[in-house]
Design a protein around this motif. Sequence first.
Motif, mmCIF file in Angstrom:
data_model
loop_
_atom_site.group_PDB
_atom_site.id
_atom_site.type_symbol
_atom_site.label_atom_id
_atom_site.label_comp_id
_atom_site.label_asym_id
_atom_site.label_seq_id
_atom_site.Cartn_x
_atom_site.Cartn_y
_atom_site.Cartn_z
ATOM 1 N N ASN A 144 -5.669 3.147 -0.842
ATOM 2 C CA ASN A 144 -4.219 3.168 -0.669
ATOM 3 C C ASN A 144 -3.597 1.800 -0.941
ATOM 4 O OD1 ASN A 144 -5.309 5.428 1.165
ATOM 5 N ND2 ASN A 144 -3.135 5.882 1.070
ATOM 6 N N SER A 199 0.827 -1.203 0.000
ATOM 7 C CA SER A 199 0.000 0.000 0.000
ATOM 8 C C SER A 199 0.859 1.250 0.000
ATOM 9 C CB SER A 199 -0.925 0.005 1.225
ATOM 10 O OG SER A 199 -0.174 0.020 2.420
ATOM 11 N N GLU A 200 0.215 2.345 -0.407
ATOM 12 C CA GLU A 200 0.855 3.656 -0.308
ATOM 13 C C GLU A 200 0.548 4.216 1.071
ATOM 14 O OE1 GLU A 200 -0.765 5.987 -3.483
ATOM 15 O OE2 GLU A 200 0.673 5.197 -4.925
ATOM 16 N N LYS A 237 -2.491 -1.046 -3.113
ATOM 17 C CA LYS A 237 -2.141 -1.105 -4.533
ATOM 18 C C LYS A 237 -1.999 -2.523 -5.065
ATOM 19 C CE LYS A 237 -2.350 3.203 -4.714
ATOM 20 N NZ LYS A 237 -3.618 3.728 -5.205
#
Length: 150
Positions: free
Chosen positions: A100, A87-88, A102
């Motif tokens: 978020n 995730s970001e 990814k």
Amino acid sequence: MAVNYSISLRKNPKDAEAAPKAYATAQTLGTYSLNALAKRIAAQSTVSRADVNAVISSLVDNILDVLQEGYQADLGELGKLRLHIISEGAETLEAFTSDNIKAVNVRFVPGETLKNIFSTLEFEPVPTREATRKVLKAQKAGSTVVDLEA
């Protein structure tokens, strides 16, 4: 039994200015198909190849199911499979949403028996796949000289 490896120069993706370094890459001999594995297991037991194939297929289906249900799949001495989220980052806990996230990968954690096998492996250097292709191409063309840097 030795593990074949080749060596290649690779750049550091985190530091494009750094000089490339030599790294080993495992070279496989090919892929062992599900059918070939089933045949091999059947030869070592009283179970038919078709039955082994059915059990392995069912195992795969069930592993996929339990991973989706949120469980870790424990494969005994082989190891464990679990989901790994990529995730970001968000500035705050409240700002983080499922957007978020990814990607989701499967993470494999080797079991103790497999870890012990790793410690007993021997390694055998072999040419890279690219070098092997160039040598074969040169042989087919009747050449005795190969430019590996080209």
